[in-house]
Motif scaffolding. Sequence first.
Motif, mmCIF file in Angstrom:
data_model
loop_
_atom_site.group_PDB
_atom_site.id
_atom_site.type_symbol
_atom_site.label_atom_id
_atom_site.label_comp_id
_atom_site.label_asym_id
_atom_site.label_seq_id
_atom_site.Cartn_x
_atom_site.Cartn_y
_atom_site.Cartn_z
ATOM 1 N N THR A 167 -12.640 6.025 -8.584
ATOM 2 C CA THR A 167 -11.574 5.287 -7.913
ATOM 3 C C THR A 167 -10.551 6.276 -7.358
ATOM 4 O OG1 THR A 167 -9.989 5.156 -9.763
ATOM 5 C CG2 THR A 167 -11.700 3.464 -9.686
ATOM 6 N N TYR A 168 -9.754 5.802 -6.411
ATOM 7 C CA TYR A 168 -8.485 6.457 -6.110
ATOM 8 C C TYR A 168 -7.556 6.054 -7.260
ATOM 9 C CZ TYR A 168 -4.538 8.109 -3.281
ATOM 10 O OH TYR A 168 -3.449 8.806 -2.810
ATOM 11 N N ALA A 225 -6.352 2.149 -9.171
ATOM 12 C CA ALA A 225 -7.164 1.131 -8.498
ATOM 13 C C ALA A 225 -8.084 0.397 -9.467
ATOM 14 C CB ALA A 225 -7.985 1.771 -7.376
ATOM 15 N N TYR A 280 -17.792 2.279 -7.729
ATOM 16 C CA TYR A 280 -16.533 2.650 -7.078
ATOM 17 C C TYR A 280 -15.658 1.404 -6.947
ATOM 18 C CZ TYR A 280 -13.126 4.617 -3.846
ATOM 19 O OH TYR A 280 -11.952 5.054 -3.279
ATOM 20 N N ALA A 304 -12.136 -0.038 -5.190
ATOM 21 C CA ALA A 304 -11.113 0.202 -4.170
ATOM 22 C C ALA A 304 -10.053 -0.894 -4.244
ATOM 23 C CB ALA A 304 -11.748 0.227 -2.779
ATOM 24 N N ASN A 334 -1.842 -0.431 -3.997
ATOM 25 C CA ASN A 334 -2.192 0.862 -4.560
ATOM 26 C C ASN A 334 -1.007 1.818 -4.473
ATOM 27 O OD1 ASN A 334 -5.477 2.399 -4.556
ATOM 28 N ND2 ASN A 334 -3.641 3.053 -5.634
ATOM 29 N N TRP A 356 -5.451 8.149 0.528
ATOM 30 C CA TRP A 356 -6.128 6.903 0.153
ATOM 31 C C TRP A 356 -7.155 6.545 1.213
ATOM 32 C CZ3 TRP A 356 -6.642 2.325 2.784
ATOM 33 C CH2 TRP A 356 -7.124 1.224 2.071
ATOM 34 N N VAL A 362 -11.167 5.987 0.226
ATOM 35 C CA VAL A 362 -11.922 4.718 0.277
ATOM 36 C C VAL A 362 -12.962 4.735 1.394
ATOM 37 C CG1 VAL A 362 -10.012 3.410 -0.738
ATOM 38 C CG2 VAL A 362 -10.225 3.526 1.753
ATOM 39 N N TRP A 367 -17.045 4.526 0.940
ATOM 40 C CA TRP A 367 -17.682 3.410 1.659
ATOM 41 C C TRP A 367 -18.848 3.909 2.515
ATOM 42 C CZ3 TRP A 367 -17.906 -1.687 1.489
ATOM 43 C CH2 TRP A 367 -18.363 -2.402 2.604
ATOM 44 N N TYR A 398 -19.932 -0.844 -4.740
ATOM 45 C CA TYR A 398 -18.558 -0.734 -4.221
ATOM 46 C C TYR A 398 -17.838 -2.045 -4.508
ATOM 47 C CZ TYR A 398 -15.058 1.196 -0.928
ATOM 48 O OH TYR A 398 -13.929 1.718 -0.339
ATOM 49 N N HIS A 439 -14.169 -4.392 -5.137
ATOM 50 C CA HIS A 439 -12.786 -4.541 -4.704
ATOM 51 C C HIS A 439 -11.930 -5.025 -5.869
ATOM 52 C CE1 HIS A 439 -13.183 -4.012 -0.282
ATOM 53 N NE2 HIS A 439 -14.439 -4.313 -0.558
#
Length: 258
Positions: free
Chosen positions: A26-27, A30, A110, A112, A118, A155, A159, A163, A174, A176
């Motif tokens: 992750t960032y 998140a 992952y 996002a 964020n 960021w 992401v 992606w 991926y 959310h």
Amino acid sequence: MTHYFTDNWDNVQNFQAKPDDILIATYPKAGTTWVSQMLDLLYFGKSSPKRGVSLPIYERVPFLEICIPIFPTGVELADKMTTSPRLIKTHLPVQLVPKSFWEQKCRIVYVARNAKDNAVSYFHFDHMNCAQPEPGDWPTYLQKFQEGKLVWGSWYDHVKGWWEKKQAYPKLLYLHYEDLAESRGVNCLPPNATVCGPACSPARPAYVSLCGPSHEYRVCLGKVGDWKNHFTVYQNEKFDKEYQKKMMNITIRFRTEI
């Protein structure tokens, strides 16, 4: 990045992944801990119901690149794990992930989160974490976020990079953050999420639901739409214009409220 993530750089880059490892990427801010708890419960909650009480999350899901004096590094913690699969987390952008994860064809999850929430969450985190640079005031911080001048960089690049990797790497799921929040963790993983293996089958949703608001770990408190309590009208309009430019050629879509 700060030295807490670069002091052990060679060992991080040379980390030897195993074929059944699952990397949680992750960032920052998140949903890393949230998803880490969910996957740990999915795989080990039934066989070790007290695991979450007896072991802190950083031992159950090591932070690969962390390197803080007097504590074991993330690499050391990961290397001594005996569980299968090993759950490992990272904030690395896709291009800096140790090559062994790709060579071993590891599964990757992952997560996002929409840019506005964020940024707000990261701002509050940087105020409480002495390992991060002083964040300054909100307008200054928001500008640094837009310019990619925070720890872990942009960021947008983060992401988008993950992606794009998803399109070519079938073992990358991926997710959310907003979808997880909307379902409060219940059945939030798609029934065909084979990237997670058998533990993600529809027969085991009860362990995911343990991560709801009533769960003792309280890992699901991040609110979708909290950015509205921080952005001024001008900041929001300016942010939207820059966002549209930077995300113009990408198909990924985020929700800023649910």
